[in-house]
Design a protein around this motif. Structure first.
Motif, short mmCIF file in Angstrom:
data_model
loop_
_atom_site.label_atom_id
_atom_site.label_comp_id
_atom_site.label_asym_id
_atom_site.label_seq_id
_atom_site.Cartn_x
_atom_site.Cartn_y
_atom_site.Cartn_z
N ALA A 62 -49.54 22.14 -25.26
CA ALA A 62 -48.96 23.11 -26.19
C ALA A 62 -47.90 23.94 -25.47
O ALA A 62 -46.82 24.21 -26.02
N ALA A 63 -48.19 24.32 -24.23
CA ALA A 63 -47.21 25.07 -23.44
C ALA A 63 -46.00 24.21 -23.09
O ALA A 63 -44.86 24.70 -23.06
N MET A 64 -46.24 22.92 -22.84
CA MET A 64 -45.14 22.00 -22.56
C MET A 64 -44.21 21.90 -23.77
O MET A 64 -42.98 21.97 -23.64
N TYR A 65 -44.78 21.78 -24.96
CA TYR A 65 -43.96 21.69 -26.18
C TYR A 65 -43.19 22.99 -26.39
O TYR A 65 -41.99 22.97 -26.72
N ASP A 66 -43.86 24.14 -26.21
CA ASP A 66 -43.17 25.42 -26.37
C ASP A 66 -42.00 25.55 -25.39
O ASP A 66 -40.94 26.09 -25.74
N THR A 67 -42.18 25.05 -24.18
CA THR A 67 -41.11 25.12 -23.18
C THR A 67 -39.92 24.26 -23.60
O THR A 67 -38.75 24.68 -23.47
N LEU A 68 -40.19 23.07 -24.10
CA LEU A 68 -39.10 22.19 -24.52
C LEU A 68 -38.35 22.77 -25.71
O LEU A 68 -37.12 22.69 -25.79
N ILE A 69 -39.09 23.35 -26.66
CA ILE A 69 -38.44 23.98 -27.82
C ILE A 69 -37.61 25.17 -27.36
O ILE A 69 -36.48 25.38 -27.84
N ALA A 70 -38.14 25.95 -26.41
CA ALA A 70 -37.37 27.08 -25.87
C ALA A 70 -36.12 26.60 -25.17
O ALA A 70 -35.07 27.26 -25.24
N LYS A 71 -36.20 25.47 -24.49
CA LYS A 71 -35.03 24.89 -23.82
C LYS A 71 -33.95 24.54 -24.85
O LYS A 71 -32.77 24.83 -24.65
N VAL A 72 -34.36 23.90 -25.94
CA VAL A 72 -33.39 23.54 -26.99
C VAL A 72 -32.78 24.78 -27.60
O VAL A 72 -31.57 24.85 -27.83
N ASN A 73 -33.60 25.80 -27.85
CA ASN A 73 -33.09 27.04 -28.43
C ASN A 73 -32.07 27.72 -27.51
O ASN A 73 -31.06 28.26 -27.97
N LEU A 74 -32.32 27.67 -26.21
CA LEU A 74 -31.38 28.28 -25.26
C LEU A 74 -30.09 27.47 -25.19
O LEU A 74 -28.99 28.04 -25.12
N ASP A 75 -30.20 26.15 -25.23
CA ASP A 75 -29.00 25.31 -25.25
C ASP A 75 -28.16 25.61 -26.49
O ASP A 75 -26.93 25.66 -26.43
N ARG A 76 -28.85 25.81 -27.62
CA ARG A 76 -28.13 26.15 -28.85
C ARG A 76 -27.47 27.52 -28.72
O ARG A 76 -26.32 27.72 -29.13
N ALA A 77 -28.19 28.48 -28.14
CA ALA A 77 -27.67 29.84 -28.01
C ALA A 77 -26.46 29.89 -27.09
O ALA A 77 -25.52 30.67 -27.33
N THR A 78 -26.44 29.09 -26.05
CA THR A 78 -25.32 29.09 -25.09
C THR A 78 -24.19 28.17 -25.54
O THR A 78 -23.14 28.11 -24.88
N GLY A 79 -24.38 27.46 -26.64
CA GLY A 79 -23.33 26.59 -27.15
C GLY A 79 -23.16 25.31 -26.37
O GLY A 79 -22.08 24.70 -26.39
N THR A 80 -24.22 24.87 -25.66
CA THR A 80 -24.13 23.66 -24.84
C THR A 80 -25.07 22.56 -25.32
O THR A 80 -25.27 21.60 -24.60
N LEU A 81 -25.63 22.72 -26.51
CA LEU A 81 -26.56 21.71 -27.00
C LEU A 81 -25.87 20.39 -27.28
O LEU A 81 -26.37 19.32 -26.94
N LEU A 82 -24.69 20.47 -27.87
CA LEU A 82 -23.92 19.25 -28.19
C LEU A 82 -22.51 19.47 -27.72
O LEU A 82 -21.75 20.25 -28.31
N THR A 83 -22.13 18.81 -26.64
CA THR A 83 -20.79 18.96 -26.08
C THR A 83 -19.97 17.73 -26.43
O THR A 83 -20.44 16.62 -26.40
N LYS A 84 -18.71 17.99 -26.78
CA LYS A 84 -17.81 16.91 -27.16
C LYS A 84 -17.21 16.25 -25.92
O LYS A 84 -16.95 16.90 -24.92
#
Length: 455
Positions: free
Chosen positions: A433-455
Protein backbone atom coordinates in the motif's frame (compact mmCIF):
# COMPACT_ATOMS: atom_id res chain seq x y z
CA UNK A 1 7.29 13.07 -36.92
CA UNK A 2 6.48 12.11 -33.32
CA UNK A 3 3.12 10.67 -34.40
CA UNK A 4 4.82 8.53 -37.04
CA UNK A 5 7.31 7.20 -34.50
CA UNK A 6 4.54 6.42 -32.02
CA UNK A 7 2.53 4.61 -34.67
CA UNK A 8 5.60 2.61 -35.65
CA UNK A 9 6.25 1.76 -32.01
CA UNK A 10 2.67 0.59 -31.56
CA UNK A 11 2.94 -1.56 -34.68
CA UNK A 12 6.22 -3.12 -33.53
CA UNK A 13 4.73 -3.87 -30.12
CA UNK A 14 1.82 -5.72 -31.68
CA UNK A 15 4.07 -7.37 -34.26
CA UNK A 16 6.38 -8.48 -31.47
CA UNK A 17 3.55 -10.08 -29.50
CA UNK A 18 3.93 -13.65 -28.39
CA UNK A 19 1.31 -16.25 -27.68
CA UNK A 20 0.12 -17.73 -24.39
CA UNK A 21 -2.52 -20.45 -24.42
CA UNK A 22 -3.18 -19.66 -28.07
CA UNK A 23 -3.79 -15.96 -27.41
CA UNK A 24 -1.49 -13.17 -28.54
CA UNK A 25 0.04 -11.27 -25.63
CA UNK A 26 1.30 -7.75 -26.31
CA UNK A 27 4.25 -6.59 -24.17
CA UNK A 28 4.13 -2.99 -22.91
CA UNK A 29 6.54 -0.88 -20.93
CA UNK A 30 5.17 2.21 -19.21
CA UNK A 31 6.40 4.48 -22.00
CA UNK A 32 4.98 2.16 -24.65
CA UNK A 33 1.66 2.13 -22.81
CA UNK A 34 1.60 5.93 -22.80
CA UNK A 35 2.54 6.10 -26.50
CA UNK A 36 -0.18 3.60 -27.36
CA UNK A 37 -2.76 5.56 -25.37
CA UNK A 38 -1.77 8.82 -27.08
CA UNK A 39 -2.56 7.23 -30.42
CA UNK A 40 -5.60 5.16 -29.57
CA UNK A 41 -7.62 6.86 -26.81
CA UNK A 42 -10.93 7.87 -28.40
CA UNK A 43 -11.14 11.00 -26.25
CA UNK A 44 -7.76 12.17 -27.55
CA UNK A 45 -8.75 11.47 -31.13
CA UNK A 46 -11.83 13.65 -30.61
CA UNK A 47 -9.64 16.41 -29.15
CA UNK A 48 -7.34 16.25 -32.16
CA UNK A 49 -10.39 16.50 -34.41
CA UNK A 50 -11.24 19.74 -32.62
CA UNK A 51 -7.70 20.92 -33.35
CA UNK A 52 -8.20 20.15 -37.04
CA UNK A 53 -11.48 22.06 -36.96
CA UNK A 54 -9.61 25.06 -35.54
CA UNK A 55 -7.13 24.88 -38.43
CA UNK A 56 -9.99 24.74 -40.93
CA UNK A 57 -11.53 27.82 -39.29
CA UNK A 58 -8.33 29.73 -40.03
CA UNK A 59 -8.78 28.94 -43.70
CA UNK A 60 -12.42 29.99 -43.48
CA UNK A 61 -11.48 33.39 -42.07
CA UNK A 62 -8.66 33.83 -44.60
CA UNK A 63 -11.14 33.16 -47.40
CA UNK A 64 -13.08 36.28 -46.44
CA UNK A 65 -10.18 38.40 -47.72
CA UNK A 66 -9.98 36.66 -51.09
CA UNK A 67 -12.07 37.63 -54.15
CA UNK A 68 -15.71 36.62 -53.84
CA UNK A 69 -17.17 35.70 -57.24
CA UNK A 70 -20.71 34.51 -57.92
CA UNK A 71 -22.69 33.77 -61.05
CA UNK A 72 -26.45 33.67 -61.55
CA UNK A 73 -28.89 32.95 -64.34
CA UNK A 74 -32.49 34.05 -63.97
CA UNK A 75 -35.22 33.39 -66.55
CA UNK A 76 -38.85 34.04 -65.54
CA UNK A 77 -42.44 34.31 -66.71
CA UNK A 78 -44.30 37.30 -65.30
CA UNK A 79 -47.63 35.52 -65.61
CA UNK A 80 -49.32 38.45 -63.85
CA UNK A 81 -47.55 41.51 -65.14
CA UNK A 82 -47.12 44.31 -62.68
CA UNK A 83 -48.75 47.61 -63.64
CA UNK A 84 -48.06 51.21 -62.73
CA UNK A 85 -50.27 54.30 -62.74
CA UNK A 86 -49.64 57.34 -64.97
CA UNK A 87 -51.59 60.63 -64.90
CA UNK A 88 -54.37 60.88 -67.54
CA UNK A 89 -52.66 63.96 -68.95
CA UNK A 90 -50.11 61.68 -70.61
CA UNK A 91 -52.90 60.26 -72.76
CA UNK A 92 -54.83 63.44 -73.70
CA UNK A 93 -55.86 63.49 -77.37
CA UNK A 94 -58.31 66.11 -78.52
CA UNK A 95 -59.29 63.93 -81.44
CA UNK A 96 -60.10 60.94 -79.20
CA UNK A 97 -63.44 61.20 -77.45
CA UNK A 98 -62.55 58.17 -75.28
CA UNK A 99 -59.44 59.78 -73.80
CA UNK A 100 -59.29 59.56 -69.99
CA UNK A 101 -60.47 62.53 -68.05
CA UNK A 102 -57.83 64.87 -66.62
CA UNK A 103 -57.08 64.32 -62.93
CA UNK A 104 -57.42 60.53 -63.16
CA UNK A 105 -54.74 57.83 -63.42
CA UNK A 106 -54.37 55.17 -66.06
CA UNK A 107 -52.86 51.70 -65.29
CA UNK A 108 -49.97 50.92 -67.60
CA UNK A 109 -47.94 47.69 -67.97
CA UNK A 110 -44.18 48.25 -68.14
CA UNK A 111 -43.07 44.73 -67.26
CA UNK A 112 -42.64 42.38 -70.24
CA UNK A 113 -44.10 38.90 -70.07
CA UNK A 114 -40.69 37.18 -70.07
CA UNK A 115 -37.38 38.38 -68.67
CA UNK A 116 -33.88 36.96 -68.45
CA UNK A 117 -30.76 37.97 -66.54
CA UNK A 118 -27.27 36.38 -66.59
CA UNK A 119 -24.83 38.03 -64.20
CA UNK A 120 -21.36 37.52 -62.77
CA UNK A 121 -20.63 39.57 -59.66
CA UNK A 122 -17.34 39.97 -57.84
CA UNK A 123 -16.11 41.78 -54.76
CA UNK A 124 -12.73 42.22 -53.14
CA UNK A 125 -12.11 43.37 -49.59
CA UNK A 126 -9.49 46.12 -49.74
CA UNK A 127 -9.39 47.15 -46.11
CA UNK A 128 -11.10 45.95 -42.95
CA UNK A 129 -9.34 46.24 -39.60
CA UNK A 130 -11.46 43.48 -38.12
CA UNK A 131 -10.39 41.09 -40.87
CA UNK A 132 -6.67 41.64 -40.27
CA UNK A 133 -7.04 41.15 -36.54
CA UNK A 134 -9.31 38.17 -37.14
CA UNK A 135 -6.52 36.45 -39.04
CA UNK A 136 -4.16 36.85 -36.10
CA UNK A 137 -6.84 35.72 -33.68
CA UNK A 138 -7.57 32.64 -35.76
CA UNK A 139 -3.91 31.58 -35.68
CA UNK A 140 -3.79 32.21 -31.93
CA UNK A 141 -6.95 30.16 -31.48
CA UNK A 142 -5.29 27.32 -33.40
CA UNK A 143 -2.39 27.53 -30.97
CA UNK A 144 -4.84 27.39 -28.07
CA UNK A 145 -6.44 24.29 -29.57
CA UNK A 146 -3.01 22.66 -29.90
CA UNK A 147 -2.20 23.40 -26.27
CA UNK A 148 -5.58 22.05 -25.18
CA UNK A 149 -4.73 18.82 -26.99
CA UNK A 150 -1.37 18.75 -25.21
CA UNK A 151 -3.12 19.17 -21.85
CA UNK A 152 -5.38 16.23 -22.69
CA UNK A 153 -2.31 14.16 -23.59
CA UNK A 154 -0.74 14.96 -20.21
CA UNK A 155 -3.94 13.89 -18.46
CA UNK A 156 -3.94 10.62 -20.39
CA UNK A 157 -0.26 10.03 -19.52
CA UNK A 158 -1.11 10.61 -15.84
CA UNK A 159 -4.05 8.19 -15.94
CA UNK A 160 -2.05 5.50 -17.77
CA UNK A 161 0.92 5.86 -15.38
CA UNK A 162 -1.22 5.47 -12.28
CA UNK A 163 -3.08 2.49 -13.76
CA UNK A 164 0.21 0.89 -14.87
CA UNK A 165 1.74 1.23 -11.41
CA UNK A 166 -1.45 -0.17 -9.90
CA UNK A 167 -1.09 -3.35 -11.96
CA UNK A 168 2.61 -3.65 -11.09
CA UNK A 169 1.90 -3.41 -7.36
CA UNK A 170 -0.98 -5.88 -7.51
CA UNK A 171 1.06 -8.38 -9.51
CA UNK A 172 4.00 -8.10 -7.12
CA UNK A 173 1.68 -8.62 -4.17
CA UNK A 174 0.06 -11.57 -5.92
CA UNK A 175 3.45 -13.23 -6.42
CA UNK A 176 4.28 -12.69 -2.77
CA UNK A 177 0.97 -14.26 -1.76
CA UNK A 178 1.87 -17.31 -3.85
CA UNK A 179 5.15 -17.60 -1.97
CA UNK A 180 3.31 -17.26 1.34
CA UNK A 181 0.89 -19.99 0.29
CA UNK A 182 3.74 -22.32 -0.59
CA UNK A 183 5.51 -21.62 2.70
CA UNK A 184 2.35 -21.99 4.78
CA UNK A 185 1.29 -25.13 2.93
CA UNK A 186 4.71 -26.64 3.61
CA UNK A 187 4.44 -25.69 7.28
CA UNK A 188 0.99 -27.24 7.47
CA UNK A 189 2.30 -30.46 5.93
CA UNK A 190 5.22 -30.59 8.37
CA UNK A 191 2.92 -29.89 11.34
CA UNK A 192 0.56 -32.64 10.18
CA UNK A 193 3.50 -35.10 10.19
CA UNK A 194 4.45 -33.87 13.65
CA UNK A 195 0.86 -34.43 14.81
CA UNK A 196 0.86 -37.95 13.40
CA UNK A 197 4.08 -38.58 15.34
CA UNK A 198 2.58 -37.16 18.51
CA UNK A 199 4.87 -34.14 18.59
CA UNK A 200 2.18 -31.53 17.76
CA UNK A 201 -1.44 -31.16 18.71
CA UNK A 202 -4.45 -31.24 16.40
CA UNK A 203 -5.15 -27.65 17.45
CA UNK A 204 -1.81 -26.67 15.88
CA UNK A 205 -2.85 -28.26 12.60
CA UNK A 206 -6.26 -26.61 12.67
CA UNK A 207 -4.83 -23.18 13.32
CA UNK A 208 -2.49 -23.46 10.35
CA UNK A 209 -5.31 -24.76 8.18
CA UNK A 210 -7.41 -21.72 9.10
CA UNK A 211 -4.46 -19.51 8.19
CA UNK A 212 -4.05 -21.33 4.89
CA UNK A 213 -7.74 -20.99 4.04
CA UNK A 214 -7.68 -17.29 4.84
CA UNK A 215 -4.62 -16.85 2.66
CA UNK A 216 -6.30 -18.64 -0.23
CA UNK A 217 -9.29 -16.30 0.03
CA UNK A 218 -6.94 -13.32 0.11
CA UNK A 219 -5.18 -14.63 -2.97
CA UNK A 220 -8.50 -14.95 -4.81
CA UNK A 221 -9.44 -11.38 -3.85
CA UNK A 222 -6.05 -10.11 -5.00
CA UNK A 223 -6.37 -12.02 -8.27
CA UNK A 224 -9.76 -10.40 -8.95
CA UNK A 225 -8.42 -7.00 -7.99
CA UNK A 226 -5.49 -7.55 -10.35
CA UNK A 227 -7.90 -8.33 -13.20
CA UNK A 228 -9.84 -5.14 -12.45
CA UNK A 229 -6.64 -3.07 -12.39
CA UNK A 230 -5.58 -4.61 -15.71
CA UNK A 231 -8.92 -3.76 -17.26
CA UNK A 232 -8.58 -0.20 -15.99
CA UNK A 233 -5.15 0.04 -17.61
CA UNK A 234 -6.53 -1.28 -20.90
CA UNK A 235 -9.31 1.30 -20.74
CA UNK A 236 -6.87 4.13 -20.09
CA UNK A 237 -4.71 2.91 -23.00
CA UNK A 238 -7.66 2.58 -25.36
CA UNK A 239 -6.92 -1.09 -25.98
CA UNK A 240 -9.56 -3.78 -26.35
CA UNK A 241 -10.48 -5.48 -23.08
CA UNK A 242 -10.05 -8.93 -24.65
CA UNK A 243 -6.43 -8.19 -25.61
CA UNK A 244 -3.95 -9.88 -23.27
CA UNK A 245 -1.05 -7.63 -22.23
CA UNK A 246 2.24 -8.16 -20.44
CA UNK A 247 3.86 -5.37 -18.46
CA UNK A 248 7.60 -5.42 -19.01
CA UNK A 249 8.57 -2.82 -16.39
CA UNK A 250 9.44 -3.96 -12.87
CA UNK A 251 8.79 -2.20 -9.60
CA UNK A 252 12.47 -2.43 -8.72
CA UNK A 253 13.30 -0.46 -11.88
CA UNK A 254 11.08 2.51 -11.02
CA UNK A 255 13.19 5.49 -10.00
CA UNK A 256 12.02 8.40 -7.89
CA UNK A 257 13.84 11.63 -8.66
CA UNK A 258 14.26 13.29 -5.26
CA UNK A 259 15.67 16.43 -6.90
CA UNK A 260 12.16 17.29 -8.10
CA UNK A 261 11.00 17.70 -4.51
CA UNK A 262 10.64 21.45 -3.88
CA UNK A 263 12.48 22.50 -7.10
CA UNK A 264 14.45 25.73 -6.77
CA UNK A 265 14.46 26.90 -10.40
CA UNK A 266 10.93 25.99 -11.36
CA UNK A 267 9.52 27.75 -14.42
CA UNK A 268 5.77 28.31 -14.49
CA UNK A 269 5.93 28.09 -18.28
CA UNK A 270 6.68 24.37 -17.86
CA UNK A 271 3.05 23.88 -16.90
CA UNK A 272 0.68 23.58 -19.85
CA UNK A 273 -2.02 25.39 -17.84
CA UNK A 274 0.20 28.49 -17.67
CA UNK A 275 0.91 28.32 -21.39
CA UNK A 276 -2.82 28.00 -22.13
CA UNK A 277 -3.54 31.05 -19.99
CA UNK A 278 -0.91 33.02 -21.93
CA UNK A 279 -2.68 32.16 -25.17
CA UNK A 280 -6.06 33.07 -23.68
CA UNK A 281 -4.60 36.45 -22.67
CA UNK A 282 -3.35 36.97 -26.24
CA UNK A 283 -6.82 36.16 -27.54
CA UNK A 284 -8.35 38.68 -25.12
CA UNK A 285 -5.93 41.36 -26.38
CA UNK A 286 -6.81 40.59 -30.00
CA UNK A 287 -10.50 40.64 -29.18
CA UNK A 288 -10.12 44.10 -27.66
CA UNK A 289 -8.25 45.33 -30.75
CA UNK A 290 -10.98 43.85 -32.92
CA UNK A 291 -13.68 45.73 -31.02
CA UNK A 292 -11.72 48.98 -31.38
CA UNK A 293 -11.26 48.38 -35.13
CA UNK A 294 -15.03 48.75 -35.49
CA UNK A 295 -14.45 52.51 -35.57
CA UNK A 296 -12.34 52.18 -38.76
CA UNK A 297 -13.82 52.42 -42.27
CA UNK A 298 -14.19 49.45 -44.61
CA UNK A 299 -13.29 49.57 -48.28
CA UNK A 300 -14.55 47.16 -50.97
CA UNK A 301 -14.06 46.82 -54.72
CA UNK A 302 -17.22 45.63 -56.49
CA UNK A 303 -17.88 44.60 -60.08
CA UNK A 304 -20.78 43.24 -62.11
CA UNK A 305 -20.97 41.96 -65.63
CA UNK A 306 -23.79 40.27 -67.46
CA UNK A 307 -26.61 40.23 -69.99
CA UNK A 308 -30.28 41.07 -69.73
CA UNK A 309 -33.25 40.44 -71.99
CA UNK A 310 -37.02 40.99 -72.01
CA UNK A 311 -39.85 40.16 -74.40
CA UNK A 312 -43.55 39.38 -74.52
CA UNK A 313 -42.71 36.28 -76.54
CA UNK A 314 -40.77 33.49 -74.86
CA UNK A 315 -39.08 32.51 -78.13
CA UNK A 316 -37.41 35.90 -78.33
CA UNK A 317 -35.48 35.50 -75.05
CA UNK A 318 -33.91 32.30 -76.38
CA UNK A 319 -32.14 34.26 -79.11
CA UNK A 320 -28.71 35.54 -78.12
CA UNK A 321 -29.20 38.61 -80.32
CA UNK A 322 -31.92 39.85 -77.93
CA UNK A 323 -29.60 39.80 -74.87
CA UNK A 324 -28.10 43.17 -73.93
CA UNK A 325 -24.67 43.43 -72.34
CA UNK A 326 -23.95 45.48 -69.22
CA UNK A 327 -21.03 45.98 -66.83
CA UNK A 328 -20.12 47.86 -63.68
CA UNK A 329 -17.03 48.37 -61.53
CA UNK A 330 -16.73 50.60 -58.51
CA UNK A 331 -15.63 51.02 -54.93
CA UNK A 332 -17.59 51.09 -51.74
CA UNK A 333 -16.49 52.89 -48.59
CA UNK A 334 -18.38 52.22 -45.38
CA UNK A 335 -17.93 54.82 -42.64
CA UNK A 336 -19.24 54.13 -39.13
CA UNK A 337 -20.80 57.34 -37.87
CA UNK A 338 -22.98 56.58 -34.86
CA UNK A 339 -24.27 53.27 -33.52
CA UNK A 340 -25.82 54.37 -30.26
CA UNK A 341 -22.52 53.78 -28.38
CA UNK A 342 -22.75 50.02 -29.03
CA UNK A 343 -19.05 49.72 -29.94
CA UNK A 344 -18.12 51.84 -26.93
CA UNK A 345 -19.71 49.34 -24.57
CA UNK A 346 -18.21 46.43 -26.50
CA UNK A 347 -14.75 47.92 -26.00
CA UNK A 348 -15.46 48.31 -22.27
CA UNK A 349 -16.39 44.63 -22.08
CA UNK A 350 -13.21 43.67 -23.95
CA UNK A 351 -11.05 45.68 -21.52
CA UNK A 352 -12.60 43.94 -18.52
CA UNK A 353 -12.18 40.51 -20.15
CA UNK A 354 -8.48 41.27 -20.75
CA UNK A 355 -8.06 42.42 -17.15
CA UNK A 356 -9.62 39.17 -15.91
CA UNK A 357 -7.26 37.15 -18.10
CA UNK A 358 -4.28 38.95 -16.58
CA UNK A 359 -5.64 38.45 -13.07
CA UNK A 360 -5.82 34.75 -13.82
CA UNK A 361 -2.00 34.55 -13.78
CA UNK A 362 -1.87 35.45 -10.10
CA UNK A 363 -4.44 32.82 -9.18
CA UNK A 364 -2.76 30.19 -11.34
CA UNK A 365 0.76 30.80 -10.00
CA UNK A 366 -0.53 30.59 -6.43
CA UNK A 367 -2.34 27.37 -7.31
CA UNK A 368 0.80 25.89 -8.89
CA UNK A 369 2.90 26.87 -5.86
CA UNK A 370 0.41 25.14 -3.57
CA UNK A 371 0.27 22.07 -5.82
CA UNK A 372 4.08 21.84 -5.89
CA UNK A 373 4.28 22.09 -2.12
CA UNK A 374 1.55 19.50 -1.60
CA UNK A 375 3.08 17.09 -4.13
CA UNK A 376 6.53 17.48 -2.56
CA UNK A 377 5.22 16.86 0.94
CA UNK A 378 3.11 13.95 -0.30
CA UNK A 379 6.12 12.26 -1.92
CA UNK A 380 8.43 12.95 1.04
CA UNK A 381 5.93 11.46 3.47
CA UNK A 382 5.26 8.51 1.17
CA UNK A 383 8.99 7.73 0.97
CA UNK A 384 9.32 7.89 4.74
CA UNK A 385 6.34 5.58 5.20
CA UNK A 386 7.64 3.22 2.52
CA UNK A 387 11.03 2.92 4.23
CA UNK A 388 9.36 2.27 7.57
CA UNK A 389 7.04 -0.33 6.04
CA UNK A 390 9.99 -1.98 4.31
CA UNK A 391 11.80 -2.36 7.62
CA UNK A 392 8.65 -3.64 9.31
CA UNK A 393 8.16 -6.24 6.58
CA UNK A 394 11.78 -7.40 6.92
CA UNK A 395 11.35 -7.68 10.68
CA UNK A 396 8.07 -9.54 10.28
CA UNK A 397 9.74 -11.99 7.88
CA UNK A 398 12.53 -12.62 10.38
CA UNK A 399 10.06 -13.08 13.24
CA UNK A 400 8.02 -15.54 11.20
CA UNK A 401 11.18 -17.46 10.27
CA UNK A 402 12.36 -17.68 13.88
CA UNK A 403 8.89 -18.62 15.17
CA UNK A 404 8.72 -21.48 12.68
CA UNK A 405 12.16 -22.79 13.70
CA UNK A 406 11.32 -22.58 17.40
CA UNK A 407 8.05 -24.45 16.87
CA UNK A 408 9.71 -27.18 14.82
CA UNK A 409 12.41 -27.57 17.50
CA UNK A 410 9.80 -27.76 20.25
CA UNK A 411 10.78 -24.57 22.07
CA UNK A 412 8.00 -22.44 20.64
CA UNK A 413 4.24 -22.65 20.29
CA UNK A 414 2.09 -22.96 17.24
CA UNK A 415 0.22 -19.85 18.33
CA UNK A 416 3.43 -17.86 17.96
CA UNK A 417 3.76 -19.14 14.39
CA UNK A 418 0.18 -18.21 13.54
CA UNK A 419 0.53 -14.74 15.04
CA UNK A 420 3.83 -14.21 13.24
CA UNK A 421 2.28 -15.24 9.92
CA UNK A 422 -0.65 -12.87 10.50
CA UNK A 423 1.71 -10.01 11.35
CA UNK A 424 3.79 -10.81 8.27
CA UNK A 425 0.83 -10.63 5.91
CA UNK A 426 -0.28 -7.35 7.50
CA UNK A 427 3.25 -5.95 7.11
CA UNK A 428 3.33 -7.06 3.47
CA UNK A 429 -0.08 -5.49 2.79
CA UNK A 430 1.04 -2.24 4.41
CA UNK A 431 4.28 -2.26 2.44
CA UNK A 432 2.59 -2.60 -0.94
CA UNK A 433 0.00 0.00 0.00
CA UNK A 434 2.88 2.35 0.82
CA UNK A 435 4.59 1.39 -2.44
CA UNK A 436 1.47 2.31 -4.43
CA UNK A 437 1.08 5.60 -2.54
CA UNK A 438 4.72 6.44 -3.33
CA UNK A 439 4.27 5.75 -7.04
CA UNK A 440 1.09 7.84 -7.18
CA UNK A 441 2.90 10.65 -5.33
CA UNK A 442 5.71 10.40 -7.88
CA UNK A 443 3.25 10.81 -10.76
CA UNK A 444 1.57 13.74 -9.02
CA UNK A 445 4.92 15.48 -8.54
CA UNK A 446 5.88 14.89 -12.18
CA UNK A 447 2.56 16.44 -13.18
CA UNK A 448 3.08 19.39 -10.81
CA UNK A 449 6.58 20.11 -12.17
CA UNK A 450 5.39 19.81 -15.77
CA UNK A 451 7.72 16.88 -16.55
CA UNK A 452 5.22 14.03 -16.74
CA UNK A 453 5.04 14.11 -20.53
CA UNK A 454 7.92 15.78 -22.34
CA UNK A 455 7.89 16.37 -26.08
Amino acid sequence: MKNKISLLAAFLMLWGSFYTNGQAVAPFSLQQSIDYALQNRASLQATRNEQRIAKAQVGEIRAMGLPQINGSLDVGDNFIQQQSFLPAEFFQDPNNPNAPEPGTFVPVTFTPAYTGNATVTGSQLLFDGSYLIGLKAAKTYTELSRKTTERSEIEVAEQVSKAYYGVLVNRERFELLNQNLIRLDTLLYQTSIMFENGVAEKLDVDRLRVQLNNLKVEKQKTERLMAVSENLLKFQMGIDQSQAILLTDKLAEVEVDISKVRPQNFEYANRIEYSILETQRDLAELDLRNRKSGYLPKLYLNARYGYITASNEFSNITKTSNWLEFGYVGGQLQLPIFDGLRKHYQVQQGKIALENAKLGFKTLTQSIDLELEQASVELTNALDVLESRRENMALAEEIARVAKIKFQEGVGTNLEVVNAETDLREAQTNYYAAMYDTLIAKVNLDRATGTLLTK
